[in-house]
Design an enzyme around this catalytic site. Sequence first.
Site, short mmCIF file in Angstrom:
data_model
loop_
_atom_site.label_atom_id
_atom_site.label_comp_id
_atom_site.label_asym_id
_atom_site.label_seq_id
_atom_site.Cartn_x
_atom_site.Cartn_y
_atom_site.Cartn_z
CB VAL A 126 40.74 38.84 46.67
CG1 VAL A 126 40.02 39.44 47.75
CG2 VAL A 126 40.25 39.59 45.37
CE LYS B 195 32.25 40.80 42.99
NZ LYS B 195 33.47 40.95 42.64
N GLY C 274 45.49 41.26 32.43
CA GLY C 274 44.72 40.53 33.51
C GLY C 274 43.64 41.18 34.12
CE LYS D 19 31.75 44.87 41.56
NZ LYS D 19 32.74 45.39 40.37
N GLY E 168 35.44 47.17 44.99
CA GLY E 168 36.88 46.61 45.39
C GLY E 168 37.39 47.54 46.92
N1 HSE Z 1 35.74 42.05 37.63
C1 HSE Z 1 35.46 43.31 38.28
C2 HSE Z 1 35.67 44.70 37.73
C3 HSE Z 1 36.08 43.29 39.72
O1 HSE Z 1 36.32 44.62 36.55
O2 HSE Z 1 35.77 45.67 38.26
C4 HSE Z 1 35.47 42.48 40.77
O3 HSE Z 1 34.05 42.74 40.85
#
Ligand code: HSE
Length: 427
Positions: free
Chosen positions: A14, A105, A187, A205, A134
């Site tokens: 990021v 988060k 990934g 979240k 995101g």
């Molecule tokens: N790992 C999270 C997801 C993204 O798979 O949505 C970052 O919060």
Amino acid sequence: MKTIGVAILGLGVVGSGTYKILKEHREFYRRTQNVDISVESVLEINRQRARDLGVEETKISDNIAELISNPSVDIVVEVIGGVEPARTFVLAALHSGKTVVTSNKELFCKYWHELEKAAKRTNAGLYFEASCVGGVPIIRTLIDGMQSNVVNDLTGIINGTTNYILTRMTREGLGYRDALKEAQALGYAEKDPTADVEGFDAAYKLSILASLAFHTKVPLDKVYREGVTDLSPQDIAYGEELGYVLKLLAIGKNDGQKNIEVRVHPAFIRKDHPLASVNDSFNAVFLKGDSVGDIMLYGRGAGALPTGSAIVSDVIYAATHSEPKYATFKNTQTAEQGVKFITDFRSKYYIRFEAKDRPGVLAKVAGIFARYNISIIDLLQKGEDMDTIPIILITHETGEMSVRRAVDKIAQLEDVTEVNSVIRVVG
Ligand code: HSE
């Protein structure tokens, strides 16, 4: 023209995406936003990673105190993740009056109160668009776009890893383990996938989103959470026959009388629900406003450029507003007095069990449901001439506790060999 200096803490996925966007769009922001935003410093132990991105040698630092005291840094972007050392670094930046933009988060939902208090003390900005979903601008939508509405309902697919896994299980009939391996190879899933597959990431979240939507503190420990690790492709296939798709949903409801329900769990949704077509690693949030009605935001919930997009939008907001904007509610450390978090929520249920194929079995099961006042919508019996057969049924809306009690009783029936799954059905 106003000039703003940014420091980025961490050049992982990021951080690198954020750096690239700021560098490539610098001229664009000068022209469209009338502000010149430059990256003045990056905190990165791996100097080579920073050099590879084109960061000048003098701007690479491994000393947080030096970075924070740098007078040319106005905004600190924290993209380290996890609680420590991120919390210490963010607090230090806020104490020194620097605005903080974070994608973190876990840090935010656990320490929002402490961070906001620190920010207000020095009148620093504190922005967190990238912490949820995101690149999808859900935070600003809730704070700015939806502020004219009472929002009492939000439902989202807010974890891309699990959505990818469930999509592969649905389309290819893969088992959970194989779908996870595939997600890891691409990934999408981490080597240790716990935070995603056990629903923690979505719960962080949801705690943030529900707090904003309902204008009251929704602490993380009030979010009911179940992950996807026990789901089977068999249930996905039976659900499909009955017209449903299986998703990991984050659900927030407020009855407007201080009764709030917040939960993350797998759920079947009807194939014609707008969220049913959100597949692969995509995310979406479905909101109901009392004036606007239904709206849905859809997009990438992770990745270098999508998450970088959310961070840079916060940087631009902070750079172009003289007064910081904080949460829309009194940000207490725990839930506000009088707010009740419902655990015996109501839902429809999908139940699959394995029973001996004998006369009277269904009557006994129906008798148990009747005792708990649970009514059945749909029933599917599979196979014949087998010792035991799978029976699948969908209930009308009923209380969580009633279903649990009824299922316990069904499991004790002599003719029932196993209760395989109990999955909530939404909509
Ligand atoms: N790992 C999270 C997801 C993204 O798979 O949505 C970052 O919060």
